[in-house]
Design an enzyme around this catalytic site. Structure first.
Site, PDB file in Angstrom:
ATOM      1  N   ARG A  34       3.679  11.630  41.026  1.00 12.70           N
ATOM      2  CA  ARG A  34       3.914  10.940  42.291  1.00 12.70           C
ATOM      3  C   ARG A  34       5.331  11.196  42.812  1.00 12.70           C
ATOM      4  O   ARG A  34       5.561  11.159  44.027  1.00 12.70           O
ATOM      5  CB  ARG A  34       3.624   9.441  42.189  1.00 12.70           C
ATOM      6  CG  ARG A  34       3.307   8.810  43.543  1.00 12.70           C
ATOM      7  CD  ARG A  34       2.917   7.363  43.432  1.00 12.70           C
ATOM      8  NE  ARG A  34       1.490   7.114  43.453  1.00 12.70           N
ATOM      9  CZ  ARG A  34       0.725   7.063  44.556  1.00 12.70           C
ATOM     10  NH1 ARG A  34       1.252   7.243  45.741  1.00 12.70           N
ATOM     11  NH2 ARG A  34      -0.564   6.811  44.470  1.00 12.70           N
ATOM     12  N   GLU A  71       2.922  -1.486  47.421  1.00 10.41           N
ATOM     13  CA  GLU A  71       4.097  -0.732  46.988  1.00 10.41           C
ATOM     14  C   GLU A  71       5.003  -0.212  48.106  1.00 10.41           C
ATOM     15  O   GLU A  71       6.232  -0.197  47.933  1.00 10.41           O
ATOM     16  CB  GLU A  71       3.666   0.459  46.130  1.00 10.41           C
ATOM     17  CG  GLU A  71       3.085   0.071  44.793  1.00 10.41           C
ATOM     18  CD  GLU A  71       2.383   1.237  44.129  1.00 10.41           C
ATOM     19  OE1 GLU A  71       1.291   1.608  44.601  1.00 10.41           O
ATOM     20  OE2 GLU A  71       2.932   1.784  43.163  1.00 10.41           O
TER      21      GLU A  71
HETATM   22  N1  MTE Z   1       3.077  -8.584  44.138  1.00 11.82           N
HETATM   23  C1  MTE Z   1       3.211  -9.587  43.251  1.00 11.82           C
HETATM   24  N2  MTE Z   1       3.415 -10.826  43.712  1.00 11.82           N
HETATM   25  N3  MTE Z   1       3.142  -9.373  41.915  1.00 11.82           N
HETATM   26  C2  MTE Z   1       2.948  -8.108  41.397  1.00 11.82           C
HETATM   27  O1  MTE Z   1       2.898  -7.926  40.186  1.00 11.82           O
HETATM   28  N4  MTE Z   1       2.633  -5.713  41.911  1.00 11.82           N
HETATM   29  C3  MTE Z   1       2.877  -4.645  42.880  1.00 11.82           C
HETATM   30  C4  MTE Z   1       2.307  -5.029  44.242  1.00 11.82           C
HETATM   31  N5  MTE Z   1       2.724  -6.338  44.617  1.00 11.82           N
HETATM   32  C5  MTE Z   1       2.822  -7.020  42.323  1.00 11.82           C
HETATM   33  C6  MTE Z   1       2.874  -7.325  43.700  1.00 11.82           C
HETATM   34  C7  MTE Z   1       2.313  -3.371  42.478  1.00 11.82           C
HETATM   35  S1  MTE Z   1       3.185  -2.405  41.417  1.00 11.82           S
HETATM   36  C8  MTE Z   1       1.129  -2.929  42.961  1.00 11.82           C
HETATM   37  S2  MTE Z   1       0.513  -1.405  42.557  1.00 11.82           S
HETATM   38  C9  MTE Z   1       0.319  -3.742  43.857  1.00 11.82           C
HETATM   39  O2  MTE Z   1       0.896  -5.005  44.121  1.00 11.82           O
HETATM   40  C10 MTE Z   1      -1.052  -3.935  43.206  1.00 11.82           C
HETATM   41  O3  MTE Z   1      -1.863  -4.751  43.949  1.00 11.82           O
HETATM   42  P1  MTE Z   1      -2.702  -4.235  45.227  1.00 11.82           P
HETATM   43  O4  MTE Z   1      -3.297  -2.938  44.814  1.00 11.82           O
HETATM   44  O5  MTE Z   1      -3.662  -5.308  45.434  1.00 11.82           O
HETATM   45  O6  MTE Z   1      -1.728  -4.049  46.324  1.00 11.82           O
HETATM   46  N1  HPA Z   2      -0.482   4.819  40.939  1.00 10.90           N
HETATM   47  C1  HPA Z   2      -0.456   3.810  40.066  1.00 10.90           C
HETATM   48  N2  HPA Z   2      -0.979   3.877  38.899  1.00 10.90           N
HETATM   49  C2  HPA Z   2      -1.574   5.005  38.541  1.00 10.90           C
HETATM   50  C3  HPA Z   2      -1.636   6.092  39.399  1.00 10.90           C
HETATM   51  C4  HPA Z   2      -1.062   5.992  40.669  1.00 10.90           C
HETATM   52  O1  HPA Z   2      -1.084   6.915  41.473  1.00 10.90           O
HETATM   53  N3  HPA Z   2      -2.266   7.078  38.780  1.00 10.90           N
HETATM   54  C5  HPA Z   2      -2.580   6.589  37.568  1.00 10.90           C
HETATM   55  N4  HPA Z   2      -2.158   5.341  37.411  1.00 10.90           N
HETATM   56 MO1  MOS Z   3       1.691  -0.516  40.636  1.00 12.33          MO
HETATM   57  S1  MOS Z   3       3.283   0.508  39.879  1.00 12.33           S
HETATM   58  O1  MOS Z   3       0.730   0.934  40.857  1.00 12.33           O
HETATM   59  O2  MOS Z   3       1.081  -1.275  39.239  1.00 12.33           O
END
Ligand code: MTE
Ligand code: HPA
Ligand code: MOS
Length: 768
Positions: free
Chosen positions: A304, A705
């Site tokens: 990534r 993210e």
């Molecule tokens: N928000 C909160 N409150 N707590 C979390 O642990 N994780 C982040 C983001 N926002 C997180 C968060 C990360 S690393 C990711 S990948 C996404 O939430 C995952 O959730 P989503 O795929 O539903 O956005």
């Molecule tokens: N994002 C987060 N987690 C992952 C990914 C990615 O692209 N690929 C494998 N695990």
């Molecule tokens: Mo988020 S770093 O893809 O859990």
């Protein structure tokens, strides 16, 4: 709609792992971690520890009935050290006792002798010694080598970003419960229930169907529990397997900080070439990723970094090479942005370097190179770009010219404070970069009283995904949200889940919920049509009633549900969704890996106290591409949280390992994170609403993210302020930009006419 968890959250009534009422006979675990970072175990003596009061048994590698292996991508990670240790804190033994205190006390009595081996903590040193986790990866677009001769300007430099502690409020942990016939139910604070299930099965040597992993919610994951929750669940399951008793382990904060991996630090080289009209013609970068002791998710994180190495810009000639370097630190891992932020920091540094050398605004170069629809990314996908729209809207909406004038005014009249500005565009690809992971499932039951139960593979970790899943079900059925309940994430109800990660959880699981509900809805409508003796096409279900030809009938939702059941029609559905049209060819490093991209632009203004090196952020103003937001309150929360987390990474969060690989910043007294005083005084968030595609649920866009990377603007705003005070300063592109670094940079060359003599001496006194 509010987050459905907020009511119990603010009352302290939400159930996390450590709040689950324990069963009678529950035992407590504690891991004994290696006291050194690298060496050969010559003896391990647990007898004294085992004789401690309350200790039931101590497990080591030889007690593992299956394989001693928990590596996710590469099988290079033992559950318990065997023969060698590879990082300080690496679990060597697992103490199980009648109480958590007894287990902790016994850990200190484990005796180990280790013949030390050389410790590597620096990724460049690891690369030089050939210590690579996987083969280097390279993305190429155009012909960089040929392009340099066309460039009017060429600049080179180094850019470095540090690690970052996840600091989820709930630490890692697991609670395993024995069931009949060697089965187990395991509660785990994990983003990846299936990963936990799969590795427990490998470690115990049993089929996956023996093991249920159940997750109600996490007190935060941020990537730290995508892979690294597995270890603790495997330890508990191992003990339960042997003892046939429930075993719980909820880590202390300092254990968690010491034993778990963090965001991968990077050290990178860049070379950038521009034409006279500021077009970036060529860009070359070499990324050295500090992977830590084993692969964990680092190979995927590395990928990534390459995907996002040109951020929001179109560059026709790119060569980006990435090395995943093995060091003797805890394996670093996923962290919000997943390598993207690390890659973006380098291109932003390269642009800043060019601007500094040319004596122009960084933003002039940024703006001249923003991606446009149809531009090709280095990995072959064509952009459907909102980059220019976001940038222009930020410029006009927030009156960038006025902001600039204000800063110039302030800086010309103020002697000891300087303001700095930055613009930070972001372009982030949505989908797991590993194509096969882009799938999800949902199981929906409509009960005979009209209430609805939904299970998905999504894990709630504060990001609000359960609220969004509930909204999907309520909206498809057109019923009151209070009729819908989202159940825990269980590997017995939903199998083979991808982790809740990559910002794609709501997209993937939401689509599956929509499909399952739509299928049940169709059956309900068919039944209603039978009853009303009309075409199904004339039936609608709206606001909990059946409507015929646009007019409400007296058949209520409950009545129709019951009637459908009486007619022996299924009120349950299991649906599967896979993102269409995503693919990637790793041999060519080309493809269409992302369903879509999320764009945005942040304007950051900071004020630096030039006497102390401290700083405050005046404002961060963001235009963010939300798509058509499903839940603006939640999405705004994600942007604020992501932004501040990114700013913390860029400014104050400094992970320090000594040369022996020992974590020195091992508590919150030495590791600083943003608090309410360090958040920007003003955060403005405006929406760029787009409805172009429908690759996420209800034309929304992923939001988890991307906002973290707005935080990178903090670094460059600080750099701008420093240069306003000391034009000859050229602070290293080395994040975090702590107050210490700011202070050194402010006075990195003799302070010229900026200060009166008297003030210079005051500054000198202050510096001692
Ligand atoms: N928000 C909160 N409150 N707590 C979390 O642990 N994780 C982040 C983001 N926002 C997180 C968060 C990360 S690393 C990711 S990948 C996404 O939430 C995952 O959730 P989503 O795929 O539903 O956005
Ligand atoms: N994002 C987060 N987690 C992952 C990914 C990615 O692209 N690929 C494998 N695990
Ligand atoms: Mo988020 S770093 O893809 O859990």
């Amino acid at each position: 709609m509010k987050n459905i968890d907020s009511f119990t959250h603010v009352r302290g009534k939400s159930i996390y792992l450590d709040d689950i009422p324990v069963l009678q006979g529950t035992l407590y675990g504690a891991a004994y971690g290696s006291p050194v970072a690298h060496g050969k175990i010559t003896s391990l003596d647990v007898s004294e520890a085992e004789a401690m009061p309350g200790v039931v048994r101590i497990f080591t590698a030889k007690d593992i009935p299956g394989e001693n292996q928990i590596g996710g991508i590469v099988p290079d990670e033992p559950l318990l050290a065997e023969g060698h240790v590879h990082f300080n804190g690496m679990p060597v033994a697992f103490v199980v006792a009648e109480s958590a205190e007894a287990a902790q006390a016994a850990v200190h009595k484990v005796k180990i002798e280790i013949e030390p081996l050389p410790v590597i903590t620096d990724p460049r040193e690891a690369r030089a010694k050939g210590e690579l986790i996987v083969k280097p990866r390279q993305f190429v677009l155009g012909d960089v080598d040929a392009a340099w001769s066309q460039c009017d300007y060429i600049f080179e430099g180094i850019a470095e970003t540090g690690g970052q502690e996840h600091l989820y409020i709930e630490t890692q942990g697991a609670y395993s419960i024995p069931l009949e016939n060697n089965r187990q139910k395991v509660y785990s604070s994990t983003q990846g229930p299936t990963a936990v299930q799969r590795h427990m099965a490998v470690v115990l040597g049993v089929p996956m169907h023996q093991l249920e992993v159940d997750v109600t919610r996490l007190g935060g994951g941020f990537g730290g529990k995508e892979d690294q929750a597995t270890l603790w669940a495997c330890l508990c399951a191992l003990a339960t397997h042997h003892l046939k008793r429930p075993v719980k382990y909820s880590l202390h904060r300092m254990e968690d900080m010491r034993m778990t991996g963090k965001r991968n630090p990077y050290s990178s080289d860049f070379k950038i070439g521009l034409s006279k009209d500021l077009k970036i013609l060529a860009y070359e970068a070499e990324f050295h990723q500090n992977a830590g002791a084993s692969a964990d998710l680092s190979p995927a994180v590395l990928e990534r970094t390459l995907f996002h190495c040109t951020n929001s810009y179109f560059i026709p000639n790119v060569k980006a090479t990435a090395f995943s370097c093995r060091t003797h630190l805890p394996s670093n891992t996923a962290f919000r942005g997943f390598g993207g932020p690390q890659g973006m920091f380098v291109i932003e540094s390269a642009i800043a370097k060019a601007a500094e050398e040319l004596g122009i605004d960084k933003a002039d170069i940024q703006k001249a190179n923003l991606l446009r629809t149809g531009d090709e990314f280095p990995y072959g996908q064509k952009a459907v770009s909102e980059a220019v729209e976001c940038w222009s809207k930020a410029e006009s909406l927030y009156e960038l010219d006025k902001i600039k004038c204000g800063i110039a005014d302030f800086n010309s009249t103020n002697k000891l404070f300087r303001k700095g500005l930055s613009l930070m565009p972001v372009c982030f690809g949505i989908s797991f970069t590993k194509t096969l992971m882009n799938q999800a499932r949902a199981l929906v039951h409509v009960y005979t009283d009209g209430s609805v139960g939904v299970s998905t593979g999504a894990v709630e970790m504060g990001q609000g995904v359960n609220t969004k899943m509930l909204q999907v079900a309520a909206q498809v059925f057109s019923i009151n949200p209070n009729k819908v309940k989202i159940h825990s994430t269980s590997t017995f109800r939903i199998a083979n889940t991808s982790p809740s990660a990559a910002s794609a959880t709501a997209d993937l699981n939401g689509k599956a919920v929509q499909m399952a509900c739509t299928e049940i809805l169709q059956r309900l409508k068919t039944r209603a049509a039978e009853r009303l003796q009309c075409e199904v096409g004339n039936i609608e279900i709206k606001n909990e009633f059946v409507w015929l030809n646009g007019a409400q009938t007296d058949i209520s939702w409950e009545n129709l549900v019951l009637d459908t059941y009486f007619n022996r029609i299924s009120l349950s559905e299991h649906a599967h969704y896979a993102t269409p049209d995503v693919h990637f060819d790793g041999t060519k490093e080309k493809g269409h890996p992302f369903a879509y991209h999320v764009y945005g632009t942040a304007i950051t203004v900071v004020t630096v106290d030039c006497l102390r090196g401290t700083y405050e952020f005046d404002a961060v103003k963001i235009v963010h591409d939300f798509g058509s937001s499903m839940n603006p309150i939640i999405d705004r929360g994600q942007i604020e949280g992501g932004l501040v987390q990114g700013m913390g990474w860029m400014t104050m969060e400094e992970i320090v390992y000594d040369g022996e690989g020992r974590l020195r910043s091992n508590a919150l007294s030495t590791y600083k994170v943003p608090d309410i005083y360090s958040v920007p005084k003003e955060i403005a968030i405006d929406y760029l609403q787009t409805e172009k595609d429908n690759l996420a649920i209800f034309r929304s866009k992923a939001v988890g993210e991307p906002p973290l990377m707005y935080g990178i603007g903090a670094f460059f705003a600080l750099r701008d302020a420093i240069k306003a005070f000391n034009p000859s300063a050229s602070p290293a592109f080395s994040a975090p930009m702590t107050p210490e670094k700011v202070l050194l940079a402010l006075y990195s060359k003799p302070v010229k006419e900026t200060l009166h003599e008297e003030e210079v001496s005051r500054v000198a006194i202050d510096k001692g």
